[in-house]
Design a protein around this motif. Structure first.
Motif, PDB file in Angstrom:
ATOM      1  N   ARG A   1      40.541  40.300  42.514  1.00 50.85           N
ATOM      2  CA  ARG A   1      39.609  41.269  42.644  1.00 50.85           C
ATOM      3  C   ARG A   1      40.017  42.458  41.833  1.00 50.85           C
ATOM      4  O   ARG A   1      41.250  42.696  41.876  1.00 50.85           O
ATOM      5  CB  ARG A   1      39.408  41.595  44.250  1.00 50.85           C
ATOM      6  CG  ARG A   1      38.656  42.749  44.538  1.00 50.85           C
ATOM      7  CD  ARG A   1      38.425  42.902  45.821  1.00 50.85           C
ATOM      8  NE  ARG A   1      37.820  42.091  46.690  1.00 50.85           N
ATOM      9  CZ  ARG A   1      38.489  41.390  47.483  1.00 50.85           C
ATOM     10  NH1 ARG A   1      39.835  41.429  47.770  1.00 50.85           N
ATOM     11  NH2 ARG A   1      37.776  40.282  48.408  1.00 50.85           N
ATOM     12  N   GLY A   2      39.280  43.087  41.394  1.00 51.90           N
ATOM     13  CA  GLY A   2      39.722  44.343  40.589  1.00 51.90           C
ATOM     14  C   GLY A   2      40.409  44.067  39.242  1.00 51.90           C
ATOM     15  O   GLY A   2      41.500  44.993  39.106  1.00 51.90           O
ATOM     16  N   SER A   3      40.149  42.778  38.450  1.00 52.12           N
ATOM     17  CA  SER A   3      40.705  42.915  37.129  1.00 52.12           C
ATOM     18  C   SER A   3      40.734  43.783  36.410  1.00 52.12           C
ATOM     19  O   SER A   3      42.010  44.323  35.662  1.00 52.12           O
ATOM     20  CB  SER A   3      40.359  41.456  36.731  1.00 52.12           C
ATOM     21  OG  SER A   3      40.540  40.162  37.537  1.00 52.12           O
ATOM     22  N   ASP A   4      39.900  44.521  36.224  1.00 48.54           N
ATOM     23  CA  ASP A   4      39.678  45.858  35.402  1.00 48.54           C
ATOM     24  C   ASP A   4      40.637  46.717  35.680  1.00 48.54           C
ATOM     25  O   ASP A   4      41.176  47.533  34.527  1.00 48.54           O
ATOM     26  CB  ASP A   4      38.319  46.422  35.330  1.00 48.54           C
ATOM     27  CG  ASP A   4      37.159  45.421  34.756  1.00 48.54           C
ATOM     28  OD1 ASP A   4      37.699  44.343  34.482  1.00 48.54           O
ATOM     29  OD2 ASP A   4      36.091  45.654  34.908  1.00 48.54           O
TER      30      ASP A   4
ATOM     31  N   GLN B   1      46.328  42.082  39.686  1.00 48.00           N
ATOM     32  CA  GLN B   1      47.713  41.815  38.962  1.00 48.00           C
ATOM     33  C   GLN B   1      48.746  42.456  39.588  1.00 48.00           C
ATOM     34  O   GLN B   1      50.145  41.983  39.402  1.00 48.00           O
ATOM     35  CB  GLN B   1      47.540  42.422  37.632  1.00 48.00           C
ATOM     36  CG  GLN B   1      46.387  41.470  36.878  1.00 48.00           C
ATOM     37  CD  GLN B   1      45.046  42.239  36.973  1.00 48.00           C
ATOM     38  OE1 GLN B   1      44.343  42.799  38.057  1.00 48.00           O
ATOM     39  NE2 GLN B   1      44.439  42.432  35.912  1.00 48.00           N
ATOM     40  N   GLY B   2      48.614  43.793  39.943  1.00 48.49           N
ATOM     41  CA  GLY B   2      49.586  44.710  40.578  1.00 48.49           C
ATOM     42  C   GLY B   2      50.234  43.926  41.899  1.00 48.49           C
ATOM     43  O   GLY B   2      51.543  44.115  42.187  1.00 48.49           O
ATOM     44  N   SER B   3      49.416  43.380  42.676  1.00 50.06           N
ATOM     45  CA  SER B   3      49.940  42.753  43.874  1.00 50.06           C
ATOM     46  C   SER B   3      50.622  41.359  43.579  1.00 50.06           C
ATOM     47  O   SER B   3      51.702  41.165  44.131  1.00 50.06           O
ATOM     48  CB  SER B   3      48.734  42.167  44.776  1.00 50.06           C
ATOM     49  OG  SER B   3      49.144  41.431  45.587  1.00 50.06           O
ATOM     50  N   ALA B   4      50.224  40.636  42.661  1.00 54.94           N
ATOM     51  CA  ALA B   4      50.951  39.418  42.151  1.00 54.94           C
ATOM     52  C   ALA B   4      52.141  39.882  41.554  1.00 54.94           C
ATOM     53  O   ALA B   4      53.329  39.172  41.730  1.00 54.94           O
ATOM     54  CB  ALA B   4      50.096  38.550  41.129  1.00 54.94           C
TER      55      ALA B   4
END
Length: 480
Positions: free
Chosen positions: A449-452, A457-460
């Motif tokens: 969620r929230g790729s843009d 990404q920040g969580s991973a």
């Protein structure tokens, strides 16, 4: 020395009692030439191992004075096959080499037999072998025999019988010489199938492989790589098979083991493909890679991880119709470029698996998704990142991660996977430290969620930073 002189005396006396082996004066020149040509082409006949060991004991007894029976011409001719092998090596028996050289000085046929034996049994660490090569060189220089001209030219052009110079000179010519590889083999006589399996050939290949890492960093690397592959596997069959696997793997990968600049695809891909054909995939043929060593094998695994990653996103692009694919590709490619993805493995649905046969870089190295709850066009990418197993699904599947030592963590390199193997409870994902949102606390996977905005990404990235100590920032993994 007195024993050697006595033995030489008995040798000379014994030879006078039998038809002279090396004196063909009774034959006409045409008869002698015909006999030489017949000998040259009728093949090499080597006594059995049992007979040679008996001959070794006999020679040792004669030349130490323990056996008074004169040596026959046939025994001396056969003794070339014990000169540089066994224990003791015949050339190390005091007096035998002197007798052999004395007889060979009058017999081109015996010189040719010495050459064949020397090329077969040559060992780089053998002093008597090096001395034997120099003795052959002296015999060649003194001979006027036409059938020895090829060897005289090989020694003149490549110093083949001065092994300290010849072996590196030949290896260098094979890598960067003006002649084609096949022409060089012909020039030095190693185009013959018997000689191509001998110790001298092994020494040349070992020297070439030792030179490879340096030349593959140079400006002519692709040309030298192509020449080296032609040397190592003529007709696409690896010379010496299993025996050379370790040296071949280290030689071809050695240029990139220092964590320097990664090779261009024009170099990496042919090296990778060659090693896959001749050593197999280290993920599924691990024993073949044991002699290559852990460091070089790890590099090969990273190269294969790249191929798996590229194939995964190519397949997503074709099948998943997922607008997020470019963000996922940018994210995982950033970790790949950092060298963080140590290994990767694909599991493909039946529809994707059929298409994947056309993906050359996979070379059939992937698993299958089977059973209920799996769509035929889905695919899964499994990765090792530090102590983690990471599972990335195509389509709208969640991202999951487990410590490698957890019992429910999916294993890489399996041939089949069911959905339940890949969706069990794993680690929770923390919120993105940049935005303070996102994450997944229940361990059941992270939604993309929230790729843009870089939410998932920040969580991973935060989970990987905490567990694997590999830190990448938004500027590393957001697509441009």
């Amino acid at each position: 020395m007195s024993h050697a002189r006595d033995a030489l005396g008995r040798l000379k006396a014994g030879i006078t009692l039998v038809p002279r082996a090396f004196d063909q004066l009774s034959k006409s020149p045409s008869q002698r030439a015909a006999a030489q040509l017949e000998t040259m082409f009728q093949g090499i006949r080597i006594p059995s191992a049992t007979d040679l060991e008996a001959l070794r004991k006999r020679m040792q007894a004669v030349f130490t004075g323990g056996d008074k029976v004169p040596i026959t011409r046939r025994e001396l001719r056969n003794a070339v096959w014990i000169l540089w092998n066994g224990s003791p090596q015949g050339a190390a028996i005091p007096g035998l080499m002197e007798a052999m050289i004395g007889a060979a000085s009058a017999s081109p046929r015996l010189i040719r037999a010495m050459i064949e034996a020397w090329l077969r049994d040559y060992a780089a660490d053998s002093g008597v072998a090096r001395e034997g090569g120099l003795a052959i060189r002296r015999l060649l220089r003194a001979s006027q025999d036409a059938l020895l001209q090829r060897w005289q030219e090989a020694d003149r052009d490549f110093a083949i019988f001065d092994a300290s110079k010849g072996v590196p000179r030949i290896a260098k010519a094979l890598l960067s010489g003006r002649q084609e590889v096949g022409q060089i083999w012909m020039a030095i006589g190693l185009d013959d199938s018997f000689r191509a399996t001998g110790g001298y050939m092994r020494a040349v290949l070992s020297e070439l492989l030792a030179m490879l890492p340096a030349v593959l960093r140079g400006s002519d690397a692709r040309v030298m790589l192509d020449r080296s592959l032609a040397v190592l596997a003529p007709d696409d069959k690896l010379r010496f098979g299993q025996e050379m696997r370790g040296a071949v793997g280290r030689g071809l990968l050695g240029a990139w083991l220092d964590a320097g600049r990664a090779p261009d695809a024009a170099l990496r891909d042919p090296v990778r493909d060659f090693l896959l054909r001749h050593l197999g995939d280290p993920r599924t043929r691990a024993p073949n890679w044991t002699p290559v060593g852990d460091t070089a094998t790890a590099l090969m695994r990273r190269w294969l991880a790249r191929a798996s990653l590229d194939a995964f996103f190519d397949l997503i692009d074709e099948y998943a119709l997922d607008h997020q694919w470019r963000y996922r590709k940018a994210f995982w490619s950033a970790y790949l470029e950092r060298g963080a993805i140590e290994d990767a493995w694909l599991a493909l649905g039946y529809r994707v698996g059929s298409a994947a046969r056309a993906v050359r870089d996979l070379a059939g190295a992937h698993g299958r998704l089977e059973g209920g709850g799996v769509q035929g066009n889905q695919s899964v990418l499994l990765m090792h990142i530090g102590p983690l197993v990471v599972c990335e699904w195509s389509h709208n599947g969640k991202l999951r991660a487990w410590p490698r030592d957890w019992a429910n963590a999916p294993a890489l390199h399996r041939q089949t996977y069911a959905r339940d193997d890949l969706v069990s409870k794993g680690l929770p994902f923390p919120p993105s430290p940049e935005t303070g949102v996102g994450g997944s606390a229940d361990g059941m996977g992270l939604v993309h969620r929230g790729s843009d905005n870089g939410v998932w990404q920040g969580s991973a990235a935060e989970l990987i930073a905490r567990k694997a100590r590999i830190t990448l920032t938004r500027s590393n993994w957001m697509p441009t």
